[in-house]
Every structure is written in C-alpha cells, then in structure tokens.
Design a protein around this motif. Sequence first.
Motif, PDB file in Angstrom:
ATOM      1  N   THR A   8       1.307  -1.165   0.073  1.00 47.35           N
ATOM      2  CA  THR A   8       0.061  -0.117   0.302  1.00 47.35           C
ATOM      3  C   THR A   8       0.871   1.211   0.088  1.00 47.35           C
ATOM      4  O   THR A   8       2.183   0.919   0.659  1.00 47.35           O
ATOM      5  CB  THR A   8      -0.737  -0.232   0.951  1.00 47.35           C
ATOM      6  OG1 THR A   8      -0.333  -0.053   2.313  1.00 47.35           O
ATOM      7  CG2 THR A   8      -2.131  -1.012   1.125  1.00 47.35           C
ATOM      8  N   SER A   9       0.253   2.241   0.055  1.00 46.69           N
ATOM      9  CA  SER A   9       1.561   3.451  -0.259  1.00 46.69           C
ATOM     10  C   SER A   9       0.846   4.036   0.751  1.00 46.69           C
ATOM     11  O   SER A   9       1.943   4.623   1.361  1.00 46.69           O
ATOM     12  CB  SER A   9       0.371   4.389  -0.971  1.00 46.69           C
ATOM     13  OG  SER A   9      -0.841   4.724  -0.230  1.00 46.69           O
ATOM     14  N   ASN A  10       0.480   3.470   2.063  1.00 46.14           N
ATOM     15  CA  ASN A  10       0.709   4.139   3.327  1.00 46.14           C
ATOM     16  C   ASN A  10       2.423   2.945   3.778  1.00 46.14           C
ATOM     17  O   ASN A  10       2.788   3.736   4.813  1.00 46.14           O
ATOM     18  CB  ASN A  10      -0.237   3.598   4.363  1.00 46.14           C
ATOM     19  CG  ASN A  10      -0.320   3.686   5.861  1.00 46.14           C
ATOM     20  OD1 ASN A  10       0.165   5.138   6.104  1.00 46.14           O
ATOM     21  ND2 ASN A  10      -1.165   3.732   6.226  1.00 46.14           N
ATOM     22  N   GLN A  11       2.033   1.451   3.295  1.00 54.39           N
ATOM     23  CA  GLN A  11       3.114   0.992   3.436  1.00 54.39           C
ATOM     24  C   GLN A  11       4.465   1.949   3.042  1.00 54.39           C
ATOM     25  O   GLN A  11       5.521   2.156   4.162  1.00 54.39           O
ATOM     26  CB  GLN A  11       3.075  -0.383   3.538  1.00 54.39           C
ATOM     27  CG  GLN A  11       4.709  -1.209   3.701  1.00 54.39           C
ATOM     28  CD  GLN A  11       5.360  -1.313   4.997  1.00 54.39           C
ATOM     29  OE1 GLN A  11       3.964  -1.808   5.769  1.00 54.39           O
ATOM     30  NE2 GLN A  11       5.939  -1.102   5.582  1.00 54.39           N
ATOM     31  N   ASP A  13       4.961   5.318   2.594  1.00 57.78           N
ATOM     32  CA  ASP A  13       5.369   6.544   3.333  1.00 57.78           C
ATOM     33  C   ASP A  13       6.370   5.395   4.819  1.00 57.78           C
ATOM     34  O   ASP A  13       7.058   6.793   4.508  1.00 57.78           O
ATOM     35  CB  ASP A  13       4.128   6.350   3.803  1.00 57.78           C
ATOM     36  CG  ASP A  13       3.159   7.526   2.295  1.00 57.78           C
ATOM     37  OD1 ASP A  13       3.751   7.708   1.735  1.00 57.78           O
ATOM     38  OD2 ASP A  13       1.901   7.931   2.987  1.00 57.78           O
ATOM     39  N   ILE A  14       5.742   4.705   5.605  1.00 60.66           N
ATOM     40  CA  ILE A  14       6.792   4.403   6.369  1.00 60.66           C
ATOM     41  C   ILE A  14       8.040   4.310   6.324  1.00 60.66           C
ATOM     42  O   ILE A  14       8.774   4.581   6.626  1.00 60.66           O
ATOM     43  CB  ILE A  14       5.979   2.986   7.035  1.00 60.66           C
ATOM     44  CG1 ILE A  14       4.818   3.425   7.958  1.00 60.66           C
ATOM     45  CG2 ILE A  14       6.574   2.490   8.046  1.00 60.66           C
ATOM     46  CD1 ILE A  14       3.746   2.715   7.838  1.00 60.66           C
TER      47      ILE A  14
END
Length: 58
Positions: A8-11, A13-14
């Motif tokens: 995911t894009s959230n991953q 970012d992390i």
Amino acid sequence: MIPSPTHTSNQDDIDKAFLTDVELAERWRMSPKTLRNLRVQGGHVPFIRIGRLVRYPR
C-alpha cells in the motif's frame, strides 16, 4: 472481484520515513545486534514501534 494491493501507499510512506535495524546498522557501521542492544539498554537511539516492528527515523 477487487484485487488486494500487496504493497500500500501507506507502507511506502513508512518505508520512506523510517529505517530498519539493518539499514541503520549499515549507516552507522555496526552490527544490527549492537544497535538492538543499544536501544534496549537505553543508548539514546531514537525509535518508534509500529505494531511489532521497530523503526528508526531517517
């Protein structure tokens, strides 16, 4: 049927904001085990926990 994203894009970012213990150990030229020991013993290594994961700010 909707395909489930594997990354995911959230991953993303992390991954961009934080380093793993192996990445930081390479940067600081020490073993990952030494880095973990410093963290556990209060060696002033800034870190955060994301669930069970430990990550270090870039």
